[in-house]
Motif scaffolding. Sequence first.
Motif, PDB file in Angstrom:
ATOM      1  N   GLN A  20     -29.918 -24.277 -27.784  1.00 37.96           N
ATOM      2  CA  GLN A  20     -28.330 -24.496 -27.885  1.00 37.96           C
ATOM      3  C   GLN A  20     -27.772 -23.494 -26.870  1.00 37.96           C
ATOM      4  O   GLN A  20     -28.430 -22.558 -26.563  1.00 37.96           O
ATOM      5  N   LYS A  21     -26.814 -24.227 -26.089  1.00 35.49           N
ATOM      6  CA  LYS A  21     -26.204 -23.356 -24.928  1.00 35.49           C
ATOM      7  C   LYS A  21     -24.737 -23.266 -25.503  1.00 35.49           C
ATOM      8  O   LYS A  21     -24.223 -24.012 -26.149  1.00 35.49           O
ATOM      9  N   HIS A  22     -24.140 -22.094 -25.305  1.00 34.63           N
ATOM     10  CA  HIS A  22     -22.842 -21.595 -25.889  1.00 34.63           C
ATOM     11  C   HIS A  22     -21.866 -20.943 -24.687  1.00 34.63           C
ATOM     12  O   HIS A  22     -22.368 -20.280 -23.711  1.00 34.63           O
ATOM     13  N   PRO A  23     -20.586 -21.497 -24.726  1.00 36.98           N
ATOM     14  CA  PRO A  23     -19.982 -21.016 -23.680  1.00 36.98           C
ATOM     15  C   PRO A  23     -19.324 -19.771 -23.799  1.00 36.98           C
ATOM     16  O   PRO A  23     -19.212 -19.223 -24.927  1.00 36.98           O
ATOM     17  N   PRO A  24     -18.846 -19.107 -22.697  1.00 33.14           N
ATOM     18  CA  PRO A  24     -18.493 -17.775 -22.498  1.00 33.14           C
ATOM     19  C   PRO A  24     -17.183 -17.583 -23.600  1.00 33.14           C
ATOM     20  O   PRO A  24     -16.337 -18.777 -23.681  1.00 33.14           O
ATOM     21  N   PHE A  27     -17.960 -17.098 -30.352  1.00 36.57           N
ATOM     22  CA  PHE A  27     -18.651 -16.326 -31.119  1.00 36.57           C
ATOM     23  C   PHE A  27     -20.221 -16.536 -31.308  1.00 36.57           C
ATOM     24  O   PHE A  27     -20.479 -17.724 -31.130  1.00 36.57           O
ATOM     25  N   ALA A  28     -20.850 -15.494 -31.152  1.00 41.06           N
ATOM     26  CA  ALA A  28     -22.265 -15.730 -31.346  1.00 41.06           C
ATOM     27  C   ALA A  28     -22.547 -16.000 -32.532  1.00 41.06           C
ATOM     28  O   ALA A  28     -22.398 -15.518 -33.504  1.00 41.06           O
ATOM     29  N   PRO A  29     -23.338 -17.268 -32.660  1.00 37.73           N
ATOM     30  CA  PRO A  29     -23.755 -17.535 -33.892  1.00 37.73           C
ATOM     31  C   PRO A  29     -24.850 -17.180 -34.579  1.00 37.73           C
ATOM     32  O   PRO A  29     -24.993 -16.878 -35.932  1.00 37.73           O
ATOM     33  N   PHE A  30     -25.726 -16.023 -33.842  1.00 38.23           N
ATOM     34  CA  PHE A  30     -26.682 -15.401 -34.234  1.00 38.23           C
ATOM     35  C   PHE A  30     -26.616 -13.993 -33.698  1.00 38.23           C
ATOM     36  O   PHE A  30     -26.314 -13.940 -32.540  1.00 38.23           O
ATOM     37  N   ALA A  31     -27.317 -12.972 -34.212  1.00 39.70           N
ATOM     38  CA  ALA A  31     -27.568 -11.673 -33.808  1.00 39.70           C
ATOM     39  C   ALA A  31     -28.747 -11.764 -32.881  1.00 39.70           C
ATOM     40  O   ALA A  31     -29.633 -12.454 -33.236  1.00 39.70           O
ATOM     41  N   GLY A  32     -28.691 -11.202 -31.742  1.00 38.78           N
ATOM     42  CA  GLY A  32     -29.857 -10.932 -30.927  1.00 38.78           C
ATOM     43  C   GLY A  32     -29.744 -11.060 -29.318  1.00 38.78           C
ATOM     44  O   GLY A  32     -28.646 -10.377 -28.934  1.00 38.78           O
ATOM     45  N   ILE A  33     -30.649 -11.337 -28.625  1.00 44.56           N
ATOM     46  CA  ILE A  33     -30.433 -11.246 -27.087  1.00 44.56           C
ATOM     47  C   ILE A  33     -29.806 -12.433 -26.624  1.00 44.56           C
ATOM     48  O   ILE A  33     -30.714 -13.584 -26.846  1.00 44.56           O
ATOM     49  N   TYR A  34     -29.121 -12.771 -25.806  1.00 47.53           N
ATOM     50  CA  TYR A  34     -28.781 -13.849 -25.265  1.00 47.53           C
ATOM     51  C   TYR A  34     -29.096 -13.755 -23.888  1.00 47.53           C
ATOM     52  O   TYR A  34     -28.865 -12.789 -23.099  1.00 47.53           O
ATOM     53  N   CYS A  39     -28.146 -17.391 -14.267  1.00 52.49           N
ATOM     54  CA  CYS A  39     -28.580 -16.259 -13.504  1.00 52.49           C
ATOM     55  C   CYS A  39     -29.535 -15.247 -14.091  1.00 52.49           C
ATOM     56  O   CYS A  39     -30.282 -14.455 -13.463  1.00 52.49           O
ATOM     57  N   GLY A  40     -29.883 -15.289 -15.584  1.00 52.24           N
ATOM     58  CA  GLY A  40     -30.887 -14.673 -16.166  1.00 52.24           C
ATOM     59  C   GLY A  40     -30.313 -13.526 -16.755  1.00 52.24           C
ATOM     60  O   GLY A  40     -31.102 -12.539 -17.590  1.00 52.24           O
ATOM     61  N   LYS A  41     -28.894 -13.013 -16.472  1.00 53.70           N
ATOM     62  CA  LYS A  41     -28.630 -11.896 -17.083  1.00 53.70           C
ATOM     63  C   LYS A  41     -28.587 -11.857 -18.632  1.00 53.70           C
ATOM     64  O   LYS A  41     -28.447 -12.928 -19.291  1.00 53.70           O
ATOM     65  N   GLU A  42     -29.165 -10.755 -19.409  1.00 55.04           N
ATOM     66  CA  GLU A  42     -29.242 -10.801 -20.737  1.00 55.04           C
ATOM     67  C   GLU A  42     -28.196  -9.666 -21.348  1.00 55.04           C
ATOM     68  O   GLU A  42     -27.926  -8.871 -21.004  1.00 55.04           O
ATOM     69  N   ILE A  43     -27.824 -10.172 -22.502  1.00 54.30           N
ATOM     70  CA  ILE A  43     -27.245  -9.195 -23.272  1.00 54.30           C
ATOM     71  C   ILE A  43     -27.534  -9.190 -24.804  1.00 54.30           C
ATOM     72  O   ILE A  43     -27.902 -10.167 -25.176  1.00 54.30           O
ATOM     73  N   GLY A  44     -27.311  -8.052 -25.544  1.00 47.95           N
ATOM     74  CA  GLY A  44     -27.602  -7.804 -26.940  1.00 47.95           C
ATOM     75  C   GLY A  44     -26.337  -8.045 -27.472  1.00 47.95           C
ATOM     76  O   GLY A  44     -25.103  -7.406 -27.139  1.00 47.95           O
ATOM     77  N   ILE A  45     -26.175  -8.892 -28.627  1.00 46.63           N
ATOM     78  CA  ILE A  45     -24.784  -8.933 -29.306  1.00 46.63           C
ATOM     79  C   ILE A  45     -25.042  -8.969 -30.797  1.00 46.63           C
ATOM     80  O   ILE A  45     -25.946  -9.803 -31.357  1.00 46.63           O
ATOM     81  N   ALA A  46     -24.235  -8.647 -31.561  1.00 47.10           N
ATOM     82  CA  ALA A  46     -24.124  -8.881 -33.147  1.00 47.10           C
ATOM     83  C   ALA A  46     -23.649 -10.343 -33.497  1.00 47.10           C
ATOM     84  O   ALA A  46     -22.792 -10.925 -32.883  1.00 47.10           O
ATOM     85  N   GLN A  47     -24.094 -10.772 -34.703  1.00 49.86           N
ATOM     86  CA  GLN A  47     -23.570 -12.187 -35.256  1.00 49.86           C
ATOM     87  C   GLN A  47     -22.029 -12.090 -35.345  1.00 49.86           C
ATOM     88  O   GLN A  47     -21.348 -11.041 -35.841  1.00 49.86           O
ATOM     89  N   GLY A  48     -21.270 -13.145 -34.898  1.00 50.47           N
ATOM     90  CA  GLY A  48     -19.854 -13.254 -34.994  1.00 50.47           C
ATOM     91  C   GLY A  48     -18.959 -12.488 -33.927  1.00 50.47           C
ATOM     92  O   GLY A  48     -17.963 -12.490 -33.973  1.00 50.47           O
ATOM     93  N   HIS A  49     -19.744 -11.343 -33.073  1.00 54.24           N
ATOM     94  CA  HIS A  49     -19.171 -10.800 -32.125  1.00 54.24           C
ATOM     95  C   HIS A  49     -18.975 -11.964 -30.878  1.00 54.24           C
ATOM     96  O   HIS A  49     -19.537 -12.811 -30.638  1.00 54.24           O
ATOM     97  N   THR A  50     -17.876 -11.705 -29.924  1.00 53.91           N
ATOM     98  CA  THR A  50     -17.770 -12.623 -29.113  1.00 53.91           C
ATOM     99  C   THR A  50     -18.484 -12.378 -27.821  1.00 53.91           C
ATOM    100  O   THR A  50     -18.673 -11.253 -27.378  1.00 53.91           O
TER     101      THR A  50
END
Length: 77
Positions: A20-24, A27-34, A39-50
Amino acid sequence: MASFKYAIHIHQDNSNVFDQKHPPGNFAPFAGIYRCVVCGKEIGIAQGHTLPPQNHHQHPNGRGRVEWQLLVQAHSY
């Protein structure tokens, strides 16, 4: 590209949540690395955070819009 040292702590999962692809700004449906699919830029984010908004980072003209895809899902038990 995400990396790890101890494979014993990583479990391969063929779930469609990784397709699945998520628009900017959503909310992040799962915690993890997106990862931005363009461009391949990665971010870590908690579930439910924007997920970072469109202006978080810019692509050169013609490269496409920012879309986030779950790369590694974090689980808490």
